[in-house]
Design a protein around this motif. Structure first.
Motif, PDB file in Angstrom:
ATOM      1  N   ARG A  55      -3.972   3.417  -7.103  1.00 51.37           N
ATOM      2  CA  ARG A  55      -5.302   3.841  -6.671  1.00 51.37           C
ATOM      3  C   ARG A  55      -6.389   3.161  -7.494  1.00 51.37           C
ATOM      4  N   ARG A 179      -0.107  -0.912  -2.098  1.00 55.71           N
ATOM      5  CA  ARG A 179      -0.528   0.483  -2.070  1.00 55.71           C
ATOM      6  C   ARG A 179       0.504   1.326  -1.342  1.00 55.71           C
ATOM      7  N   THR A 182      -0.749   4.838   3.894  1.00 52.77           N
ATOM      8  CA  THR A 182      -1.681   5.913   4.209  1.00 52.77           C
ATOM      9  C   THR A 182      -1.260   6.603   5.510  1.00 52.77           C
ATOM     10  N   GLU A 183      -1.968   7.684   5.839  1.00 50.98           N
ATOM     11  CA  GLU A 183      -1.697   8.381   7.098  1.00 50.98           C
ATOM     12  C   GLU A 183      -1.930   7.439   8.282  1.00 50.98           C
TER      13      GLU A 183
END
Length: 254
Positions: A55, A179, A182-183
């Motif tokens: 992050r 990363r 994500t959704e």
């Protein structure tokens, strides 16, 4: 990406007109539908994740500009030549690779063991989707993601590096970052679960991206070749007889 294909199911090319009584508020645009994730864990999923580090790198990375290359050259990699995926003794394995992103946003790369599995790697690249589409239309794209060797990295697997310097056809474009999915990433992978190879557009999140919210994607099989602990390469495999774009993605520690 590249050649436009028929839209994926659920994408709409036009908007119906509605009669709204005077004084009534306009209906807000509906976001893209979220799908229940049925993707499976990859068989070799790495359980150790440093989410906080990712992050931090991602927030720093987003402050860097995207540098659009004016000209392209073949990237110079350690050893002075490009690895040959068809050479004798190649330690290749086939995986599913997906490049996707909003047309005016950054493009992301997802690597899956198969279209039915959760992503084992997601990298946000330092290039806009429409720029990569233009490069692919030229027929050959070489993306190199480089990171420096350091003593504290000896035990870190190359695919676990959090930050990369990115080159497209030999020109530096900025920084790529690994990363967690994500959704929205998972929603895209779920929509594309029936697709093994292809390109097109998907409905995006109109609340976030505005009226031009379609998400472009290109999915193909890639041959993963492990050169050493400091180099891995993904070569896009085109269907037999298809003269489509050639794409190779290099992960290198130099």
């Amino acid at each position: 990406m590249g050649e436009q294909r028929p839209r994926a199911s659920g994408a709409s090319s036009s908007t119906d007109s509605y009669s709204i009584p005077s004084g009534s508020p306009s209906p807000s645009p509906s976001p893209a539908p979220r799908h229940h994730v049925t993707l499976l864990e990859p068989s070799h999923q790495n359980k150790k994740r440093s989410k906080k580090v990712f992050r931090v790198f991602r927030s720093v990375f987003r402050s860097f500009p995207i540098i659009t290359p004016a000209a392209c050259k073949i990237p110079v990699l350690p050893g002075g030549s490009l690895p040959d995926p068809h050479r004798s003794g190649s330690s290749g394995s086939r995986v599913t690779g997906t490049l996707f992103g909003y047309r005016k946003g950054r493009v992301s790369l997802s690597i899956q063991e198969s279209p039915r599995c959760l992503p084992s790697l997601v990298v946000e690249l330092a290039m806009q989707t429409m720029v990569l589409q233009k490069e692919l239309s030229g027929g050959m794209v070489r993306i190199a993601l480089e990171t420096e060797k350091r003593g504290d990295k000896e035990k870190t697997k190359i695919m676990d590096e959090p930050l990369w310097t990115m080159f497209c056809n030999g020109k530096k474009t900025g920084y790529g970052v690994k990363r967690d999915a994500t959704e929205e990433d998972l929603n895209v992978m779920e929509l594309l679960r029936p697709v093994s190879m292809g390109a097109g557009v998907l409905p995006g999140n109109s609340e976030f991206e505005g009226p031009d919210s379609e998400m472009a994607y290109m999915r193909a099989y890639f041959e993963r070749v492990v050169g050493s602990k400091d180099s891995e390469t993904f070569y896009m495999l085109s269907p037999e007889g298809n003269n489509g774009p050639e794409l190779s993605i290099f992960f290198v520690r130099v």
